[in-house]
Design an enzyme around this catalytic site. Structure first.
Site: not given
Length: 370
Positions: A21-22, A61, A116, A267-268, A309, A312, A318
């Protein structure tokens, strides 16, 4: 001066595994970070932080592919440029390369390890395999044994996917037995070009059910003993504090990703050309952190919230979730699940909040609802 968080990828997106799934499998791979880039990053990151403590986060990675010698040099550069500040390091790893030499290093320098692991062997090995397709669970368990033997602090980072979300209690109980009280659950959310969830992703409904069922186990048995990041974050919001998790923050920004060649991204989750801020060899991290592009990216999360939203009842918990999880209509694909979870846990969170207000332990809730 506003500080920032940088997730540094010294080996770029290189990895010794081929997790099915990476998302990195589809991305180009940079060379290893050289010493000039490493020292520039260390010096600039320390200078960019206003406080007395500076946190370095190393990930990929698989960051251990950079080698132990690389990280020994990182320590030397940190000591050279610390300027009286206290340095902390965290390493996010799949654990398969953590031998005794690695653990000696981690223990000597007091590093925190994020490991992980997606559950018992059947769940973990369903996705996390070597490039030749071999299972990896036994190697991660071996790494855990070494970390425990060396008394190295570690968290478990668990990707919740379409497979391992089916037995929440069994998964949680297994994780508890592995020797750390710190657990992070990370929902797998990958969408295709039409905004549809890919087959391995967890659905919003399944994610909500997973959280509710794990929470019921936790609130009856483990308050004050096991620390689940999302539960701690929600309780903090109930107590009037900002969310601990960036996905629940009102705005984004100031949480960057550094590639091995010195490129700094917003951002990653957004390592794409349009989100490249610059390179540390041309512009300092402090300057990039103050840029108009960072401010605009930060504000977009709040500005892009749909009307549904904004009205909400659980928005404060969130704030619309991570923008990467949103569909073209602006709502998170996990919306229904989060709404279910925040509603479900509310009575318990209120009780724990009130216990804390009265200077009592929130763990007392276990006797009330056990």
């Amino acid at each position: 001066m506003t500080g920032c968080h940088v997730m540094a990828k010294p080996a770029g997106s290189r990895c010794n595994l081929a997790c099915r799934y990476c998302f990195y499998l589809e991305k180009p791979r940079h060379t290893l970070m050289d010493d000039a880039t490493l020292e520039a990053f260390v010096r600039q990151h320390i200078a960019a932080q206003p406080g007395d403590v500076v946190e370095f986060a190393w990930q990929g990675g698989e960051p251990t592919l950079a080698g132990l010698a690389f990280f020994r040099r990182a320590i030397q550069f940190q000591q050279r440029h610390a300027a009286g500040k206290r340095i902390q390091n965290t390493l996010q790893t799949n654990g398969t390369l953590l031998d005794d030499a690695w653990c000696d290093f981690l223990q000597q320098h007091g590093w925190l390890v994020g490991l992980s692991l997606d559950g018992p062997a059947a769940a973990h090995d369903h996705y996390r395999v070597t490039r030749s397709g071999k299972p990896t669970h036994h190697r991660v368990v071996g790494a855990i044994a070494r970390l425990k033997a060396q008394r190295i602090d570690f968290n478990l980072l668990v990707v919740v996917n379409a497979h391992n979300c089916r037995e929440p209690e069994a998964l949680y109980d297994y994780l508890k037995r592995l020797g750390t009280p710190f657990i992070q659950f990370i929902p797998l959310v990958e969408q295709d070009d039409r905004g549809q969830l890919r087959i391995d992703s967890v659905t919003g409904e399944a994610w909500g059910a997973f959280l509710c069922r794990v929470f019921q186990r936790w609130v009856r048995q483990d308050v004050g003993r096991v620390f689940v990041q999302i539960f701690d974050s929600v309780l903090g919001v109930w107590c009037g504090y900002p969310a601990q998790m960036c996905v629940f923050s009102e705005t984004c920004g100031h949480a960057f990703a550094l590639e091995a060649n010195g490129d700094l991204y917003q951002c990653d989750h957004y390592v794409y050309p349009q989100y490249l801020l610059g390179n540390v060899h041309q512009t300092t991290i402090s300057a990039l952190n103050r840029s108009a592009a960072v401010s605009a990216f930060a504000e977009h999360k709040r500005a892009a919230l749909p009307l549904s939203c904004q009205g909400c009842s659980v928005l404060r918990f969130c704030h619309g979730d991570c923008p990467k999880h949103r569909t073209p209509d602006g709502k998170s694909v996990l919306c229904a699940g989060y709404r279910d979870f925040f509603t479900h846990c509310a009575p318990y969170m209120k009780t724990m909040r009130n216990l804390l207000k009265n200077q009592r332990s929130p763990a007392e809730i276990m006797a009330m609802f056990g």
